[in-house]
Motif scaffolding. Structure first.
Motif, mmCIF file in Angstrom:
data_model
loop_
_atom_site.group_PDB
_atom_site.id
_atom_site.type_symbol
_atom_site.label_atom_id
_atom_site.label_comp_id
_atom_site.label_asym_id
_atom_site.label_seq_id
_atom_site.Cartn_x
_atom_site.Cartn_y
_atom_site.Cartn_z
ATOM 1 N N MET A 149 9.169 -1.628 5.751
ATOM 2 C CA MET A 149 10.484 -1.044 5.482
ATOM 3 C C MET A 149 10.838 -0.008 6.544
ATOM 4 O O MET A 149 11.933 -0.029 7.113
ATOM 5 C CB MET A 149 10.501 -0.391 4.102
ATOM 6 C CG MET A 149 11.826 0.289 3.755
ATOM 7 S SD MET A 149 11.801 1.113 2.132
ATOM 8 C CE MET A 149 10.829 2.577 2.527
ATOM 9 N N LYS A 174 4.796 3.440 -5.944
ATOM 10 C CA LYS A 174 4.316 4.818 -5.769
ATOM 11 C C LYS A 174 4.204 5.552 -7.103
ATOM 12 O O LYS A 174 3.171 6.137 -7.430
ATOM 13 C CB LYS A 174 5.268 5.566 -4.843
ATOM 14 C CG LYS A 174 4.812 6.966 -4.435
ATOM 15 C CD LYS A 174 5.903 7.643 -3.633
ATOM 16 C CE LYS A 174 5.452 8.927 -3.009
ATOM 17 N NZ LYS A 174 4.657 8.745 -1.790
ATOM 18 N N ASP A 215 1.632 9.193 4.412
ATOM 19 C CA ASP A 215 1.918 8.992 2.983
ATOM 20 C C ASP A 215 0.780 9.403 2.059
ATOM 21 O O ASP A 215 1.033 9.850 0.935
ATOM 22 C CB ASP A 215 2.290 7.526 2.730
ATOM 23 C CG ASP A 215 3.669 7.195 3.272
ATOM 24 O OD1 ASP A 215 4.397 8.133 3.633
ATOM 25 O OD2 ASP A 215 4.016 6.010 3.335
ATOM 26 N N VAL A 269 4.500 -1.761 1.145
ATOM 27 C CA VAL A 269 5.938 -1.961 1.285
ATOM 28 C C VAL A 269 6.536 -0.971 2.282
ATOM 29 O O VAL A 269 7.442 -1.311 3.047
ATOM 30 C CB VAL A 269 6.642 -1.808 -0.081
ATOM 31 C CG1 VAL A 269 8.150 -1.947 0.068
ATOM 32 C CG2 VAL A 269 6.119 -2.833 -1.066
ATOM 33 N N THR A 270 6.012 0.252 2.301
ATOM 34 C CA THR A 270 6.601 1.306 3.134
ATOM 35 C C THR A 270 6.570 0.964 4.616
ATOM 36 O O THR A 270 7.556 1.181 5.333
ATOM 37 C CB THR A 270 5.859 2.641 2.916
ATOM 38 O OG1 THR A 270 5.918 2.988 1.538
ATOM 39 C CG2 THR A 270 6.499 3.748 3.734
ATOM 40 N N LEU A 282 14.128 -2.646 -0.101
ATOM 41 C CA LEU A 282 12.689 -2.446 -0.252
ATOM 42 C C LEU A 282 12.310 -1.149 -0.959
ATOM 43 O O LEU A 282 11.152 -0.972 -1.338
ATOM 44 C CB LEU A 282 12.014 -2.490 1.130
ATOM 45 C CG LEU A 282 12.103 -3.830 1.870
ATOM 46 C CD1 LEU A 282 11.426 -3.742 3.227
ATOM 47 C CD2 LEU A 282 11.475 -4.942 1.040
ATOM 48 N N VAL A 283 13.281 -0.228 -1.127
ATOM 49 C CA VAL A 283 12.933 1.049 -1.752
ATOM 50 C C VAL A 283 12.587 0.869 -3.230
ATOM 51 O O VAL A 283 11.803 1.641 -3.789
ATOM 52 C CB VAL A 283 14.075 2.078 -1.592
ATOM 53 C CG1 VAL A 283 15.240 1.775 -2.536
ATOM 54 C CG2 VAL A 283 13.551 3.494 -1.835
ATOM 55 N N ASN A 306 16.528 -0.453 3.566
ATOM 56 C CA ASN A 306 15.949 0.570 2.702
ATOM 57 C C ASN A 306 16.254 0.301 1.234
ATOM 58 O O ASN A 306 15.392 0.433 0.368
ATOM 59 C CB ASN A 306 16.492 1.941 3.098
ATOM 60 C CG ASN A 306 15.388 2.979 3.237
ATOM 61 O OD1 ASN A 306 14.256 2.646 3.552
ATOM 62 N ND2 ASN A 306 15.708 4.227 3.003
ATOM 63 N N GLU A 320 9.004 -0.078 -3.358
ATOM 64 C CA GLU A 320 8.222 1.020 -2.775
ATOM 65 C C GLU A 320 8.085 2.189 -3.742
ATOM 66 O O GLU A 320 6.988 2.675 -4.019
ATOM 67 C CB GLU A 320 8.890 1.485 -1.474
ATOM 68 C CG GLU A 320 8.042 2.460 -0.679
ATOM 69 C CD GLU A 320 8.709 3.802 -0.474
ATOM 70 O OE1 GLU A 320 8.164 4.605 0.295
ATOM 71 O OE2 GLU A 320 9.750 4.070 -1.105
ATOM 72 N N LYS A 321 9.230 2.653 -4.282
ATOM 73 C CA LYS A 321 9.196 3.778 -5.222
ATOM 74 C C LYS A 321 8.533 3.376 -6.532
ATOM 75 O O LYS A 321 7.831 4.176 -7.158
ATOM 76 C CB LYS A 321 10.619 4.274 -5.478
ATOM 77 C CG LYS A 321 11.211 5.094 -4.341
ATOM 78 C CD LYS A 321 10.475 6.412 -4.184
ATOM 79 C CE LYS A 321 11.014 7.207 -3.007
ATOM 80 N NZ LYS A 321 10.678 6.637 -1.703
ATOM 81 N N GLN A 378 1.384 2.325 -1.791
ATOM 82 C CA GLN A 378 2.784 2.169 -1.399
ATOM 83 C C GLN A 378 2.986 1.671 0.024
ATOM 84 O O GLN A 378 4.033 1.102 0.354
ATOM 85 C CB GLN A 378 3.535 3.489 -1.572
ATOM 86 C CG GLN A 378 3.276 4.499 -0.466
ATOM 87 C CD GLN A 378 4.208 5.680 -0.512
ATOM 88 O OE1 GLN A 378 3.924 6.651 -1.182
ATOM 89 N NE2 GLN A 378 5.306 5.596 0.205
#
Length: 317
Positions: free
Chosen positions: A124, A83, A191, A120-121, A75-76, A72, A79-80, A117
């Motif tokens: 992950m 987004k 999402d 990647v989400t 990759l967060v 997490n 991802e964030k 997003q």
């Protein structure tokens, strides 16, 4: 409105930092959410979030609550970053001559961010869920082994838990890159509506603290707006999150259903566990998302990325 142009690198930095801080703070609650959502009628290991965390600490130690956190945290950041930056990009693209965006356009911008997003989400979440749920499956096997006796076949089946690299290699070897994108449809189903709800709601709540149309809201207003919008959106899409979690789980406990797709999963959950099952983990998810997006929006609006890139001083002239 030229001075309102968005610096994409700065927004990517802000989103990444926000994701790292937020995930570190709330990951144990996210682990409890995954385990509660995955357990079906029959071998139920946990009765609540607190029960899950207590049992996890007892059986796996304190760091057991952070199993899957490395994936997490890795990759967060993208991802964030994707987004938050995508939402700003689409809002800017949909605005004309600096006019206020309509609610429909705000929702379209959020929809675009949600669709971006998932690149990647999905992988992950796929890897994180396997690692988070491994402890529940191991505990279930241990319980059955203790009931069956030390020499039983069940006792021999309790094996070491896989790592993220091992899971990735296995999926790539068996299914190619598509293996890491198992549950893509369910991830989009969660999402995209989340972003459609979250971003317009946050933008309108945050405006309540602005003294002037072009000014920034106070620190605490951005934080509370992020928390409130995140909590609302998280609970609203929780049924989709339950379906996504079930579809992305590669291993099943004893007597637990398997699913062939979104509709099959929803039908089996409704039939065997009832409509209340779609709200499993909703409390945990709200506790995860609320501070996560509150922290994200504060860092985003403080402008750490702009400061690091030396953009703030240039705006004074």
């Amino acid at each position: 409105m030229a001075d309102k142009q968005i610096s994409l690198p700065a927004k990517l930095i802000n989103g990444g930092i926000a994701g790292l801080i937020g995930v570190t703070c709330v990951f144990p609650i996210d682990l409890a959410k995954t385990r509660l959502q995955n357990q079906q009628n029959g071998q139920r290991m946990y009765t609540s979030m607190s029960d899950c965390l207590i049992k996890t600490i007892r059986s796996e130690g304190y760091f057991g609550m952070y199993r899957g956190a490395a994936v997490n945290l890795t990759l967060v950041t993208p991802e964030k970053a994707i987004k938050l930056a995508a939402n700003d990009f689409f809002r800017q693209a949909l605005s004309k001559d600096g006019k206020k965006l309509t609610l429909v356009k705000e929702m379209l911008a959020g929809c675009g961010a949600g669709m971006c997003q998932v690149i990647v989400t999905t992988p992950m979440e796929m890897l994180k869920i396997q690692l988070q749920d491994a402890g529940r499956l191991a505990a279930q096997k241990k319980l059955m082994a203790s009931q069956a006796g030390p020499n039983s076949a069940v006792a021999e089946s309790v094996t070491a838990r896989p790592t993220a690299i091992q899971i990735s290699r296995q999926l790539l070897r068996s299914d190619g890159i598509a293996g890491l994108y198992k549950g893509l449809g369910a991830t989009l189903l969660r999402d995209v509506p989340f972003s459609i709800i979250y971003f317009p709601l946050f933008a309108n709540l945050n405006k309540l603290g602005q003294k002037t149309p072009d000014g920034k809201s106070p620190f605490f207003v951005s934080f509370l707006s992020g928390c409130a919008a995140g909590c609302t959106a998280a609970v609203a899409v929780n049924p989709c999150d339950v379906i996504k979690t079930r579809l992305q789980s590669l291993q099943r406990g004893v007597n637990e259903d398997t699913y062939s797709g979104i509709i099959d999963c929803a039908r089996k959950i409704w039939r065997s566990e009832g409509p209340a099952a779609f709200l499993k983990g909703a409390y945990c998810r709200a506790l995860v998302i609320a501070p996560l997006f509150g922290i994200a929006q504060v860092i985003y609006f403080i402008g750490i990325g702009e400061f690091l890139l030396g953009l703030l001083p240039s705006r004074r002239d």
